[in-house]
Motif scaffolding. Sequence first.
Motif, PDB file in Angstrom:
ATOM      1  N   GLY A   1       0.924  -1.154   0.055  1.00 20.00           N
ATOM      2  CA  GLY A   1       0.073  -0.110  -0.016  1.00 20.00           C
ATOM      3  C   GLY A   1       0.930   1.322  -0.044  1.00 20.00           C
ATOM      4  O   GLY A   1       0.175   2.402  -0.107  1.00 20.00           O
ATOM      5  N   HIS A   2       2.079   1.175   0.199  1.00 24.56           N
ATOM      6  CA  HIS A   2       2.938   2.335   0.033  1.00 24.56           C
ATOM      7  C   HIS A   2       3.113   2.818  -1.286  1.00 24.56           C
ATOM      8  O   HIS A   2       3.008   1.881  -2.273  1.00 24.56           O
ATOM      9  CB  HIS A   2       4.341   2.113   0.554  1.00 24.56           C
ATOM     10  CG  HIS A   2       4.315   1.520   2.192  1.00 24.56           C
ATOM     11  ND1 HIS A   2       3.355   1.929   2.938  1.00 24.56           N
ATOM     12  CD2 HIS A   2       5.041   0.445   2.653  1.00 24.56           C
ATOM     13  CE1 HIS A   2       3.300   1.237   4.240  1.00 24.56           C
ATOM     14  NE2 HIS A   2       4.247   0.424   3.867  1.00 24.56           N
ATOM     15  N   LYS A   3       3.270   4.372  -1.348  1.00 25.99           N
ATOM     16  CA  LYS A   3       3.542   4.626  -2.761  1.00 25.99           C
ATOM     17  C   LYS A   3       4.810   4.366  -3.448  1.00 25.99           C
ATOM     18  O   LYS A   3       5.182   4.155  -4.518  1.00 25.99           O
ATOM     19  CB  LYS A   3       3.423   6.310  -2.946  1.00 25.99           C
ATOM     20  CG  LYS A   3       1.940   6.634  -2.590  1.00 25.99           C
ATOM     21  CD  LYS A   3       1.781   8.112  -2.966  1.00 25.99           C
ATOM     22  CE  LYS A   3       0.281   8.470  -2.762  1.00 25.99           C
ATOM     23  NZ  LYS A   3      -0.068   9.931  -2.949  1.00 25.99           N
ATOM     24  N   ARG A   4       5.949   4.416  -2.646  1.00 23.56           N
ATOM     25  CA  ARG A   4       7.405   4.260  -2.974  1.00 23.56           C
ATOM     26  C   ARG A   4       8.031   3.284  -1.871  1.00 23.56           C
ATOM     27  O   ARG A   4       7.964   3.527  -0.685  1.00 23.56           O
ATOM     28  CB  ARG A   4       8.069   5.280  -3.422  1.00 23.56           C
ATOM     29  CG  ARG A   4       7.582   6.333  -4.176  1.00 23.56           C
ATOM     30  CD  ARG A   4       8.401   7.684  -4.346  1.00 23.56           C
ATOM     31  NE  ARG A   4       8.213   8.589  -3.145  1.00 23.56           N
ATOM     32  CZ  ARG A   4       7.014   9.200  -3.125  1.00 23.56           C
ATOM     33  NH1 ARG A   4       6.106   9.274  -3.963  1.00 23.56           N
ATOM     34  NH2 ARG A   4       7.057  10.176  -1.993  1.00 23.56           N
ATOM     35  N   TYR A   5       9.032   2.176  -2.240  1.00 24.39           N
ATOM     36  CA  TYR A   5       9.505   1.555  -1.434  1.00 24.39           C
ATOM     37  C   TYR A   5      11.077   1.691  -1.787  1.00 24.39           C
ATOM     38  O   TYR A   5      11.607   1.609  -3.013  1.00 24.39           O
ATOM     39  CB  TYR A   5       9.258   0.131  -1.469  1.00 24.39           C
ATOM     40  CG  TYR A   5       7.796  -0.206  -1.414  1.00 24.39           C
ATOM     41  CD1 TYR A   5       7.441  -1.222  -0.086  1.00 24.39           C
ATOM     42  CD2 TYR A   5       6.630   0.017  -2.180  1.00 24.39           C
ATOM     43  CE1 TYR A   5       6.208  -1.435   0.206  1.00 24.39           C
ATOM     44  CE2 TYR A   5       5.428  -0.333  -1.628  1.00 24.39           C
ATOM     45  CZ  TYR A   5       4.990  -0.923  -0.540  1.00 24.39           C
ATOM     46  OH  TYR A   5       3.644  -1.612  -0.475  1.00 24.39           O
ATOM     47  N   LEU A   6      11.944   1.331  -0.875  1.00 27.84           N
ATOM     48  CA  LEU A   6      13.151   1.529  -0.760  1.00 27.84           C
ATOM     49  C   LEU A   6      13.786   0.319   0.058  1.00 27.84           C
ATOM     50  O   LEU A   6      13.286   0.117   1.117  1.00 27.84           O
ATOM     51  CB  LEU A   6      14.198   2.766  -0.468  1.00 27.84           C
ATOM     52  CG  LEU A   6      15.635   2.579  -0.509  1.00 27.84           C
ATOM     53  CD1 LEU A   6      16.061   2.623  -1.523  1.00 27.84           C
ATOM     54  CD2 LEU A   6      16.091   3.900   0.252  1.00 27.84           C
ATOM     55  N   ALA A   7      14.575  -0.824  -0.568  1.00 27.97           N
ATOM     56  CA  ALA A   7      14.916  -1.925   0.042  1.00 27.97           C
ATOM     57  C   ALA A   7      16.402  -2.581  -0.573  1.00 27.97           C
ATOM     58  O   ALA A   7      16.681  -2.058  -1.296  1.00 27.97           O
ATOM     59  CB  ALA A   7      13.887  -3.214  -0.063  1.00 27.97           C
ATOM     60  N   HIS A   8      17.079  -3.322   0.154  1.00 27.99           N
ATOM     61  CA  HIS A   8      18.076  -4.003  -0.408  1.00 27.99           C
ATOM     62  C   HIS A   8      17.719  -4.784  -1.703  1.00 27.99           C
ATOM     63  O   HIS A   8      16.754  -5.405  -1.756  1.00 27.99           O
ATOM     64  CB  HIS A   8      18.790  -4.790   0.520  1.00 27.99           C
ATOM     65  CG  HIS A   8      20.055  -5.441   0.176  1.00 27.99           C
ATOM     66  ND1 HIS A   8      20.302  -6.613  -0.259  1.00 27.99           N
ATOM     67  CD2 HIS A   8      21.194  -4.669   0.182  1.00 27.99           C
ATOM     68  CE1 HIS A   8      21.620  -6.784  -0.733  1.00 27.99           C
ATOM     69  NE2 HIS A   8      22.424  -5.633  -0.350  1.00 27.99           N
ATOM     70  N   HIS A   9      18.582  -4.891  -2.715  1.00 29.92           N
ATOM     71  CA  HIS A   9      18.452  -5.547  -3.877  1.00 29.92           C
ATOM     72  C   HIS A   9      17.880  -7.169  -3.766  1.00 29.92           C
ATOM     73  O   HIS A   9      17.394  -7.552  -4.624  1.00 29.92           O
ATOM     74  CB  HIS A   9      19.658  -5.375  -4.994  1.00 29.92           C
ATOM     75  CG  HIS A   9      20.615  -6.316  -4.883  1.00 29.92           C
ATOM     76  ND1 HIS A   9      20.766  -7.209  -5.805  1.00 29.92           N
ATOM     77  CD2 HIS A   9      21.778  -6.259  -4.019  1.00 29.92           C
ATOM     78  CE1 HIS A   9      21.909  -8.084  -5.430  1.00 29.92           C
ATOM     79  NE2 HIS A   9      22.489  -7.439  -4.349  1.00 29.92           N
ATOM     80  N   LEU A  10      18.576  -7.840  -2.680  1.00 30.39           N
ATOM     81  CA  LEU A  10      18.276  -9.110  -2.868  1.00 30.39           C
ATOM     82  C   LEU A  10      16.860  -9.406  -2.043  1.00 30.39           C
ATOM     83  O   LEU A  10      16.454 -10.603  -1.879  1.00 30.39           O
ATOM     84  CB  LEU A  10      19.380  -9.498  -1.661  1.00 30.39           C
ATOM     85  CG  LEU A  10      20.498 -10.006  -2.269  1.00 30.39           C
ATOM     86  CD1 LEU A  10      21.580 -10.652  -1.298  1.00 30.39           C
ATOM     87  CD2 LEU A  10      20.646 -10.775  -3.740  1.00 30.39           C
ATOM     88  N   SER A  11      16.171  -8.301  -1.782  1.00 28.21           N
ATOM     89  CA  SER A  11      14.794  -8.404  -1.219  1.00 28.21           C
ATOM     90  C   SER A  11      13.735  -8.097  -2.426  1.00 28.21           C
ATOM     91  O   SER A  11      12.519  -8.536  -2.391  1.00 28.21           O
ATOM     92  CB  SER A  11      14.466  -7.437  -0.256  1.00 28.21           C
ATOM     93  OG  SER A  11      15.201  -7.722   1.230  1.00 28.21           O
TER      94      SER A  11
ATOM     95  N   GLY B   1      18.919 -10.554   2.287  1.00 27.75           N
ATOM     96  CA  GLY B   1      18.584  -9.259   1.826  1.00 27.75           C
ATOM     97  C   GLY B   1      18.158  -8.427   3.090  1.00 27.75           C
ATOM     98  O   GLY B   1      17.781  -7.381   2.987  1.00 27.75           O
ATOM     99  N   SER B   2      18.297  -8.925   4.308  1.00 25.57           N
ATOM    100  CA  SER B   2      17.960  -7.943   5.357  1.00 25.57           C
ATOM    101  C   SER B   2      18.735  -6.989   5.701  1.00 25.57           C
ATOM    102  O   SER B   2      19.946  -7.259   5.361  1.00 25.57           O
ATOM    103  CB  SER B   2      17.487  -9.010   6.521  1.00 25.57           C
ATOM    104  OG  SER B   2      18.798  -9.597   7.118  1.00 25.57           O
ATOM    105  N   ALA B   3      18.288  -5.916   6.157  1.00 21.99           N
ATOM    106  CA  ALA B   3      19.274  -4.714   6.387  1.00 21.99           C
ATOM    107  C   ALA B   3      19.017  -3.980   7.538  1.00 21.99           C
ATOM    108  O   ALA B   3      17.938  -3.866   8.028  1.00 21.99           O
ATOM    109  CB  ALA B   3      19.174  -3.648   5.164  1.00 21.99           C
ATOM    110  N   GLN B   4      20.168  -3.116   8.110  1.00 20.43           N
ATOM    111  CA  GLN B   4      19.970  -2.125   9.186  1.00 20.43           C
ATOM    112  C   GLN B   4      19.761  -0.898   8.379  1.00 20.43           C
ATOM    113  O   GLN B   4      20.572  -0.708   7.221  1.00 20.43           O
ATOM    114  CB  GLN B   4      21.066  -2.392  10.191  1.00 20.43           C
ATOM    115  CG  GLN B   4      21.363  -3.826  10.981  1.00 20.43           C
ATOM    116  CD  GLN B   4      22.580  -3.574  11.578  1.00 20.43           C
ATOM    117  OE1 GLN B   4      22.453  -3.078  12.567  1.00 20.43           O
ATOM    118  NE2 GLN B   4      23.666  -3.928  11.022  1.00 20.43           N
TER     119      GLN B   4
END
Length: 368
Positions: free
Chosen positions: A45-55, A94-97
Amino acid sequence: MANKPLLEFTDRGIYCAKGKFYIDPWKPVDDAVITHAHADHAYWGHKRYLAHHLSREVLLYRLGEINLQTVEYGETVVKNGVSISLYPAGHVIGSAQIRIEYKGEVWVVSGDYKVEDDGISTPFEPVKCHHFISECTFGMPVYQWKPQVQTFNDINNWWRSNLHNGLATVLVGYSLGKAQRILQNLDLFNGKVYTHGVIENTNEALRRNGVLLNPTERITAESVKEEVRKGIIIAPPSSVGTPWMRKFQPYSFGYCSGWMAIRGAKRRRAADRGFVLSDHADWDGLVSAIDATGCESVYLTHGYTATFSRYLSEIGFDAHEVHTLYGGEEEGDETGQPTPKENEEAKETPNEAFAGEDLSEDGRADIL
């Protein structure tokens, strides 16, 4: 008037007003930074997402077509003057701090993490900061993990014993994280690895992302029951007690979870074997991880927050409990019931049976 903190705890999630973004929000927002793809941290439901590439591929599998930007560990993205960078959490692939910096002030949001190298996730890396936001799912001294090599020796010996005794082997673990950790540490000289569709869907997403996993075979209507029973079956918690699992009888059923450290947990799940294997830090891991950040203050989001906060305060930390909606993975597993994530994934999974057999008593194929 004192300045507002760089990060705030709101009814939508952890919010950075300066950068106008949220971290792991649980209600729809414009800009979301995601620590990892588990459903209690990555919502639709979010408009934009930022995450690690392995996710990337797992998020697209779970959430559908979303506006997703991905980055590497250590890469910096600037939002409205606030610097954001991702560092390994060691929790799952893909998990990140999330490190956030503005005018020299540094916060780190850990998401979920573990400090032991599991052989498949990028190992945890401490990040220096002024303020650290930490889980404490297993924040009690009773939770002390053995090295995973000991646990997998037990699992592989149990599998061999089942083969010798004519029993199928069914091992249960979460579809993202635990299942891949199990897969990469099994002794494949024992036999083939067969997977429930929910597990295999996640494996396929990770392989599309370039992750190298050991071979697996999806269990389908065409699978030969006696061949499957010669291997090991990896299944999600949502399959426990279903007609799908009963079709492998006679079998020995094992459960992988940090909760197996507590007497009675195995019995509540009706498991034949309980293996203490967690993708969260144990008591010593939590303390060492927090100490390594050099932080001035620590905020505890979920788990044994009262006990752990009190201990950290006693040893000199400025510790605070905060309310969030995190904890839907192993923490939610304490009840032995499927989490919302698992139920949702099961609904997406095609019917899985053996040829000529019904999965449910009323003759209707059960999607679990």
